[in-house]
Design a protein around this motif. Structure first.
Motif, PDB file in Angstrom:
ATOM      1  N   MET A   1     -43.201 -26.231 -50.371  1.00 52.14           N
ATOM      2  CA  MET A   1     -42.108 -26.237 -49.237  1.00 52.14           C
ATOM      3  C   MET A   1     -40.797 -26.697 -49.782  1.00 52.14           C
ATOM      4  O   MET A   1     -40.595 -27.475 -50.913  1.00 52.14           O
ATOM      5  CB  MET A   1     -42.483 -27.325 -48.530  1.00 52.14           C
ATOM      6  CG  MET A   1     -41.749 -27.542 -47.164  1.00 52.14           C
ATOM      7  SD  MET A   1     -41.882 -29.204 -46.423  1.00 52.14           S
ATOM      8  CE  MET A   1     -41.329 -30.455 -47.549  1.00 52.14           C
ATOM      9  N   GLU A   2     -39.683 -26.056 -49.112  1.00 53.62           N
ATOM     10  CA  GLU A   2     -38.487 -26.444 -49.989  1.00 53.62           C
ATOM     11  C   GLU A   2     -37.856 -27.014 -48.739  1.00 53.62           C
ATOM     12  O   GLU A   2     -38.021 -26.505 -47.169  1.00 53.62           O
ATOM     13  CB  GLU A   2     -37.760 -24.937 -50.008  1.00 53.62           C
ATOM     14  CG  GLU A   2     -36.351 -25.298 -50.711  1.00 53.62           C
ATOM     15  CD  GLU A   2     -35.509 -23.940 -51.048  1.00 53.62           C
ATOM     16  OE1 GLU A   2     -35.489 -23.660 -52.234  1.00 53.62           O
ATOM     17  OE2 GLU A   2     -34.751 -23.481 -50.188  1.00 53.62           O
ATOM     18  N   VAL A   3     -37.079 -28.218 -48.971  1.00 51.86           N
ATOM     19  CA  VAL A   3     -36.177 -28.844 -47.947  1.00 51.86           C
ATOM     20  C   VAL A   3     -34.678 -28.759 -48.343  1.00 51.86           C
ATOM     21  O   VAL A   3     -34.438 -29.078 -49.529  1.00 51.86           O
ATOM     22  CB  VAL A   3     -36.821 -30.217 -47.907  1.00 51.86           C
ATOM     23  CG1 VAL A   3     -36.656 -31.137 -48.925  1.00 51.86           C
ATOM     24  CG2 VAL A   3     -35.801 -31.140 -46.707  1.00 51.86           C
ATOM     25  N   THR A   4     -34.088 -28.436 -47.323  1.00 47.67           N
ATOM     26  CA  THR A   4     -32.490 -28.400 -47.502  1.00 47.67           C
ATOM     27  C   THR A   4     -31.725 -29.329 -46.623  1.00 47.67           C
ATOM     28  O   THR A   4     -32.161 -29.596 -45.540  1.00 47.67           O
ATOM     29  CB  THR A   4     -31.954 -27.012 -47.126  1.00 47.67           C
ATOM     30  OG1 THR A   4     -32.609 -26.244 -48.097  1.00 47.67           O
ATOM     31  CG2 THR A   4     -30.280 -26.665 -47.591  1.00 47.67           C
ATOM     32  N   ALA A   5     -30.635 -29.834 -47.214  1.00 47.12           N
ATOM     33  CA  ALA A   5     -29.862 -30.943 -46.462  1.00 47.12           C
ATOM     34  C   ALA A   5     -28.514 -30.613 -46.433  1.00 47.12           C
ATOM     35  O   ALA A   5     -28.023 -30.067 -47.635  1.00 47.12           O
ATOM     36  CB  ALA A   5     -30.307 -32.086 -46.822  1.00 47.12           C
ATOM     37  N   ARG A   6     -27.602 -30.735 -45.493  1.00 45.13           N
ATOM     38  CA  ARG A   6     -26.338 -30.431 -45.689  1.00 45.13           C
ATOM     39  C   ARG A   6     -25.581 -31.566 -44.924  1.00 45.13           C
ATOM     40  O   ARG A   6     -25.849 -32.165 -44.101  1.00 45.13           O
ATOM     41  CB  ARG A   6     -25.729 -28.854 -45.133  1.00 45.13           C
ATOM     42  CG  ARG A   6     -25.954 -29.269 -43.499  1.00 45.13           C
ATOM     43  CD  ARG A   6     -25.104 -27.896 -43.107  1.00 45.13           C
ATOM     44  NE  ARG A   6     -25.300 -27.767 -41.610  1.00 45.13           N
ATOM     45  CZ  ARG A   6     -25.287 -26.615 -40.852  1.00 45.13           C
ATOM     46  NH1 ARG A   6     -24.693 -25.771 -41.409  1.00 45.13           N
ATOM     47  NH2 ARG A   6     -25.035 -26.918 -39.673  1.00 45.13           N
ATOM     48  N   ALA A   7     -24.287 -32.169 -45.705  1.00 42.44           N
ATOM     49  CA  ALA A   7     -23.840 -33.238 -45.084  1.00 42.44           C
ATOM     50  C   ALA A   7     -22.233 -32.829 -45.034  1.00 42.44           C
ATOM     51  O   ALA A   7     -21.748 -32.229 -46.113  1.00 42.44           O
ATOM     52  CB  ALA A   7     -23.864 -34.636 -45.910  1.00 42.44           C
ATOM     53  N   THR A  34     -21.499 -30.165 -48.504  1.00 43.58           N
ATOM     54  CA  THR A  34     -22.417 -30.089 -49.681  1.00 43.58           C
ATOM     55  C   THR A  34     -23.748 -29.898 -49.153  1.00 43.58           C
ATOM     56  O   THR A  34     -24.078 -30.622 -48.018  1.00 43.58           O
ATOM     57  CB  THR A  34     -22.435 -31.255 -50.392  1.00 43.58           C
ATOM     58  OG1 THR A  34     -20.977 -31.752 -50.610  1.00 43.58           O
ATOM     59  CG2 THR A  34     -23.107 -31.363 -51.906  1.00 43.58           C
ATOM     60  N   GLN A  35     -24.613 -28.862 -49.845  1.00 44.05           N
ATOM     61  CA  GLN A  35     -25.993 -28.600 -49.309  1.00 44.05           C
ATOM     62  C   GLN A  35     -26.840 -28.814 -50.405  1.00 44.05           C
ATOM     63  O   GLN A  35     -26.390 -28.422 -51.708  1.00 44.05           O
ATOM     64  CB  GLN A  35     -25.680 -27.182 -48.799  1.00 44.05           C
ATOM     65  CG  GLN A  35     -27.083 -26.693 -48.427  1.00 44.05           C
ATOM     66  CD  GLN A  35     -26.916 -25.525 -47.506  1.00 44.05           C
ATOM     67  OE1 GLN A  35     -25.944 -25.159 -46.822  1.00 44.05           O
ATOM     68  NE2 GLN A  35     -27.669 -24.348 -47.663  1.00 44.05           N
ATOM     69  N   VAL A  36     -27.878 -29.618 -50.471  1.00 45.50           N
ATOM     70  CA  VAL A  36     -28.893 -29.580 -51.511  1.00 45.50           C
ATOM     71  C   VAL A  36     -30.130 -29.189 -50.970  1.00 45.50           C
ATOM     72  O   VAL A  36     -30.812 -29.410 -49.957  1.00 45.50           O
ATOM     73  CB  VAL A  36     -28.833 -31.137 -51.648  1.00 45.50           C
ATOM     74  CG1 VAL A  36     -30.012 -31.595 -52.532  1.00 45.50           C
ATOM     75  CG2 VAL A  36     -27.443 -31.763 -52.330  1.00 45.50           C
ATOM     76  N   SER A  37     -30.936 -28.619 -52.017  1.00 44.87           N
ATOM     77  CA  SER A  37     -32.258 -27.859 -51.935  1.00 44.87           C
ATOM     78  C   SER A  37     -33.080 -28.646 -52.743  1.00 44.87           C
ATOM     79  O   SER A  37     -32.791 -28.610 -54.162  1.00 44.87           O
ATOM     80  CB  SER A  37     -32.151 -26.435 -51.659  1.00 44.87           C
ATOM     81  OG  SER A  37     -31.361 -25.792 -50.850  1.00 44.87           O
ATOM     82  N   LEU A  38     -34.255 -29.050 -52.177  1.00 46.63           N
ATOM     83  CA  LEU A  38     -35.223 -29.391 -53.052  1.00 46.63           C
ATOM     84  C   LEU A  38     -36.631 -28.767 -52.972  1.00 46.63           C
ATOM     85  O   LEU A  38     -37.112 -28.670 -51.864  1.00 46.63           O
ATOM     86  CB  LEU A  38     -35.368 -31.006 -52.732  1.00 46.63           C
ATOM     87  CG  LEU A  38     -36.677 -31.911 -53.472  1.00 46.63           C
ATOM     88  CD1 LEU A  38     -36.268 -31.927 -54.950  1.00 46.63           C
ATOM     89  CD2 LEU A  38     -36.925 -32.971 -52.569  1.00 46.63           C
TER      90      LEU A  38
END
Ligand code: ADP
Ligand code: PMV
Ligand code: MG
Length: 386
Positions: A1-7, A34-38
């Motif tokens: 699973m990939e989770v992405t957050a943007r702030a 800024t967007q971070v995918s994990l």
């Protein structure tokens, strides 16, 4: 699973620096992110923690075993208890960062990478994973890239941890609940401390919760503006470092405690008046034009006090001279020393005038944009369903 957050990034409408010393400030989120995918790797995979800064073209990686060796405590992560990075861990993480041989011209990134390793290992311990960061914000320009980086990082890490319970079937971008947002904000503040030294917390708070906020001593009040607030943002493109500027103001305050206390009190009054003007409905007593006139005066007074704190810069003064020719009020935003300047564009200002100011500023080598302000805070999505 990939989770992405943007702030989102932010602008400070009133009160930067003074807010570090307990004064009230007003800030708004902007539509740059800024967007971070994990994505976690299989245990049997390469056993690496990979960190990609996509738009800068950097790929860093550390063997998980090396992280365990340097940070033995990372074996027992506590995602629901935000913790400050102790000095001995800063030294250990600095060693890990130095092993990556970051080019001298990009050495400012070391602080962000240090914050990443602290947040990652504190929340997830030593699991192999790939973390990819992209950003539409200019770094080190006063638009809160450091906070938006820490908030999106904390959000993506927490969304994939035991600390929060989320519906994995959600489609598209969605927001956390209130208590999860509080946790994201607390972890992000710990990251900001690594990058800024002594942050007030306003940047991570507005990036987490979005909107326009009033902030004082760690407490936020969400605000609703009753008037259009169109802001021109001019990037002087002069690089600077928030940590050094914040430390410089504190040193000045130590040298001249009485005078600086008055400066901070004056900023507090300006921010309070600013917030009451933007929230009060236009009426027969105070028309929109009159309200804008008052805001312009407060903006000029705030800029004067920032100059008094020692955080203006020749490039900022040059933007101020240009906008003043068009009778527009401006102030620096963020830490100053270069970076970005805000100019209030009154609602009835002719488009031809706006075009002229922008053309003149850009002909001097500056970069202009009109951002949307007061939008949503941090959001997440699963498996690229955005
Ligand atoms: N996308 C990113 N990737 C890595 N580090 C980042 C990123 N965005 C911000 N940072 C960190 O934040 C620093 C800039 O923060 P700061 O000096 O507070 O300016 P601002 O917050 O106004 O952009 C960068 O030098 C870097 O260490
Ligand atoms: C100068 C300050 O008020 C804001 C700094 O913002 P930025 O990092 O320059 O975007 C510092 C703070 O409030 O933590
Ligand atoms: Mg910052």
């Amino acid at each position: 699973m990939e989770v992405t957050a943007r702030a989102p990034g932010k602008i400070i409408l009133s009160g930067e620096h003074a807010v570090v010393h307990g004064s009230t400030a007003v800030a708004a989120s902007i539509n740059l992110y800024t967007q971070v995918s994990l994505r976690f790797s299989n245990e049997s995979n390469d056993g690496l923690l990979k960190f990609h800064l996509k738009n800068m073209g950097f790929e860093f990686s550390w063997p998980i075993e090396r992280i365990k060796e340097v940070l033995p405590e990372s074996g027992s992560p506590r995602s629901s208890t935000p913790r400050s990075c102790p000095p001995e861990s800063i030294i250990a993480i600095t060693n890990l960062v130095e092993e990556q041989n970051i080019p001298e011209a990009k050495i400012g990134l070391a602080a962000g990478i240090t914050a990443f390793i602290w947040l990652y290992t504190s929340i997830h311990g030593c699991k192999p994973a790939t973390v990819v960061v992209t950003s539409t914000l200019p770094l080190g320009s006063g638009l809160g890239s450091s906070a938006s980086f820490c908030v999106s990082m904390s959000a993506s890490l927490l969304a994939s941890s035991d600390a929060v319970n989320l519906d994995l079937g959600h489609q598209g971008w969605f927001s956390f609940g209130e208590s999860e947002l509080e946790l994201v904000n607390k972890w992000a503040f710990e990251g900001e401390k690594i990058i800024h030294g002594k942050p007030s917390g306003i940047d991570n708070t507005v990036s987490t919760f979005g909107n326009i906020i009033l902030f004082k001593s760690g407490k936020l009040t969400l605000m609703k503006s009753s008037m259009p607030l169109k802001m021109l943002i001019t990037n002087t493109k002069v690089g600077r470092n928030t940590k050094a500027l914040v430390a410089g103001v504190s040193e000045r305050a130590l040298r001249h405690p009485d005078a600086m206390a008055h400066v901070f009190t004056a900023v507090d009054s300006i921010s309070k008046e600013f917030s009451s003007i933007i929230q009060s409905p236009a009426s027969d007593d105070l028309s929109l034009v009159e309200k804008e006139g008052k805001l312009e005066e407060l903006i000029e007074m705030n800029q004067g006090l920032l100059q008094c704190m020692g955080v203006s810069h020749a490039s900022i003064e040059s933007v101020l001279r240009t906008t003043l020719k068009y009778r527009l009020a401006s102030k620096l935003t963020g830490a100053g020393g270069g970076g970005c300047v805000l100019t209030l564009l009154p609602a009835l200002l002719a488009k031809t005038v706006v075009d002229k100011v922008i053309a003149e500023l850009e002909s001097s080598g500056f970069q202009c944009l009109i951002a949307e302000i007061g939008g949503k805070g941090v959001e997440i999505c699963f498996d690229g369903s955005s």
